[in-house]
Design a protein around this motif. Structure first.
Motif, mmCIF file in Angstrom:
data_model
loop_
_atom_site.group_PDB
_atom_site.id
_atom_site.type_symbol
_atom_site.label_atom_id
_atom_site.label_comp_id
_atom_site.label_asym_id
_atom_site.label_seq_id
_atom_site.Cartn_x
_atom_site.Cartn_y
_atom_site.Cartn_z
ATOM 1 N N LYS A 137 0.829 -1.206 0.000
ATOM 2 C CA LYS A 137 0.000 0.000 0.000
ATOM 3 C C LYS A 137 0.864 1.258 0.000
ATOM 4 O O LYS A 137 0.542 2.240 -0.655
ATOM 5 N N LEU A 138 1.950 1.238 0.736
ATOM 6 C CA LEU A 138 2.813 2.418 0.854
ATOM 7 C C LEU A 138 3.580 2.707 -0.433
ATOM 8 O O LEU A 138 3.823 3.869 -0.752
ATOM 9 N N THR A 139 3.963 1.695 -1.177
ATOM 10 C CA THR A 139 4.716 1.937 -2.406
ATOM 11 C C THR A 139 3.864 2.658 -3.453
ATOM 12 O O THR A 139 4.404 3.361 -4.300
ATOM 13 N N ARG A 140 2.563 2.521 -3.390
ATOM 14 C CA ARG A 140 1.680 3.246 -4.309
ATOM 15 C C ARG A 140 1.754 4.754 -4.081
ATOM 16 O O ARG A 140 1.440 5.537 -4.960
ATOM 17 N N LEU A 141 2.165 5.170 -2.893
ATOM 18 C CA LEU A 141 2.244 6.587 -2.551
ATOM 19 C C LEU A 141 3.620 7.191 -2.846
ATOM 20 O O LEU A 141 3.841 8.373 -2.595
ATOM 21 N N GLY A 142 4.532 6.391 -3.319
ATOM 22 C CA GLY A 142 5.866 6.892 -3.662
ATOM 23 C C GLY A 142 6.644 7.321 -2.427
ATOM 24 O O GLY A 142 6.606 6.672 -1.390
#
Length: 85
Positions: free
Chosen positions: A50-55
């Motif tokens: 989920k966090l990698t989607r936020l860069g």
């Protein structure tokens, strides 16, 4: 403050992003100054997928906070640097 990710091989190097009543900041001091009696919900996002989607915003984790008082977000916006999105 450090967020421990769901994948133990990844260790965050900095403070997480705090989203307090919809206002995003990296001000750990403000987060720690909140009174427990004023808090309704504190949620920690530690899922790497989920966090990698936020860069870069989510690289150290995210702490979501909902308070009982609506004026806390206004105080945050006045007293600290917020992160423009």
């Amino acid at each position: 403050v450090r967020v421990v990710f769901s994948v133990s091989s990844i260790i965050p190097q900095g403070d997480p992003v705090y989203i307090i009543d919809g206002v995003m900041t990296k001000n750990t001091e403000f987060f720690l100054s909140l009174k427990p009696a004023d808090l309704l919900v504190v949620k920690v996002e530690k899922d790497v997928n989920k966090l990698t989607r936020l860069g870069t915003i989510g690289k150290n984790g995210i702490v979501y906070v909902q308070t009982r008082k609506q004026n806390i977000a206004a105080k945050l916006a006045k007293e600290t640097t917020v992160i423009p999105v």
